[in-house]
Design a protein around this motif. Structure first.
Motif, PDB file in Angstrom:
ATOM      1  N   LYS A   1       8.786   4.832   5.944  1.00  0.00           N
ATOM      2  CA  LYS A   1       9.569   5.009   7.178  1.00  0.00           C
ATOM      3  C   LYS A   1       8.825   5.881   8.186  1.00  0.00           C
ATOM      4  N   ALA A   2       8.241   6.962   7.703  1.00  0.00           N
ATOM      5  CA  ALA A   2       7.502   7.861   8.594  1.00  0.00           C
ATOM      6  C   ALA A   2       6.293   7.151   9.198  1.00  0.00           C
TER       7      ALA A   2
ATOM      8  N   GLU B   1       0.822  -1.214   0.000  1.00  0.00           N
ATOM      9  CA  GLU B   1       0.000   0.000   0.000  1.00  0.00           C
ATOM     10  C   GLU B   1       0.858   1.268   0.000  1.00  0.00           C
ATOM     11  N   ILE B   2       1.920   1.264   0.784  1.00  0.00           N
ATOM     12  CA  ILE B   2       2.780   2.440   0.911  1.00  0.00           C
ATOM     13  C   ILE B   2       4.005   2.227   0.027  1.00  0.00           C
ATOM     14  N   ARG B   3       4.008   2.872  -1.113  1.00  0.00           N
ATOM     15  CA  ARG B   3       5.064   2.647  -2.101  1.00  0.00           C
ATOM     16  C   ARG B   3       6.277   3.566  -1.921  1.00  0.00           C
ATOM     17  N   ASN B   4       6.085   4.743  -1.369  1.00  0.00           N
ATOM     18  CA  ASN B   4       7.179   5.687  -1.197  1.00  0.00           C
ATOM     19  C   ASN B   4       7.995   5.321   0.046  1.00  0.00           C
ATOM     20  N   GLU B   5       9.304   5.181  -0.120  1.00  0.00           N
ATOM     21  CA  GLU B   5      10.160   4.738   0.981  1.00  0.00           C
ATOM     22  C   GLU B   5      10.148   5.710   2.161  1.00  0.00           C
ATOM     23  N   ASN B   6      10.166   7.001   1.887  1.00  0.00           N
ATOM     24  CA  ASN B   6      10.142   7.989   2.974  1.00  0.00           C
ATOM     25  C   ASN B   6       8.825   7.949   3.734  1.00  0.00           C
ATOM     26  N   THR B   7       7.738   7.807   2.993  1.00  0.00           N
ATOM     27  CA  THR B   7       6.422   7.693   3.631  1.00  0.00           C
ATOM     28  C   THR B   7       6.362   6.422   4.463  1.00  0.00           C
TER      29      THR B   7
END
Length: 126
Positions: free
Chosen positions: A42-43, A34-40
């Motif tokens: 991690k957050a 679901e969460i594809r962006n690495e920074n997102t």
């Protein structure tokens, strides 16, 4: 690849592990699909760990979490209002994902509101 799931299960917060394999698997799916962006990712992971440590200290199970608990958690959070708002959005997203996976029936974070904040606007000097 088969070794990855048991390894990931160990990173799932205790409260979610205690809710069963269905909850753990759904949380793993949330962070991997679901969460594809690495920074997102991690957050969100930091937010989820922090919230569920708080839940664990309160000796709550996943099924015990109600909007009053999420509201109390938000009220106790003394970080910047923008940070609290982002963290609340992450929790809403996770709980929504648990609902669509039939792990929960309702999102306890949905009705909770964070403090309003006003972004700082630079003033022009004449």
């Amino acid at each position: 690849m088969a070794d990855l799931i048991p390894q990931l299960r160990q990173t799932v917060p205790t409260v979610l592990q205690d809710a069963g394999d269905g909850a753990s698997d759904r949380v793993i799916e949330f962070f991997t699909a679901e969460i594809r962006n690495e920074n997102t990712r991690k957050a969100y992971a930091q937010t989820v760990r922090r919230f569920f440590r708080w839940v664990h200290k309160g000796r709550l199970n996943l099924s015990d979490i109600e909007l009053v608990h999420v509201a109390a958690y938000v009220e106790e959070d003394d970080r910047a209002p923008a940070t609290v708002k982002q963290n609340l959005a992450a929790l809403r997203h996770l709980f929504d994902f648990l609902i669509t996976g039939q792990v929960l029936e309702a999102n306890p974070a949905e009705p909770v509101r964070s403090q309003h904040f006003r972004p700082t606007v630079a003033k022009h000097r004449p």
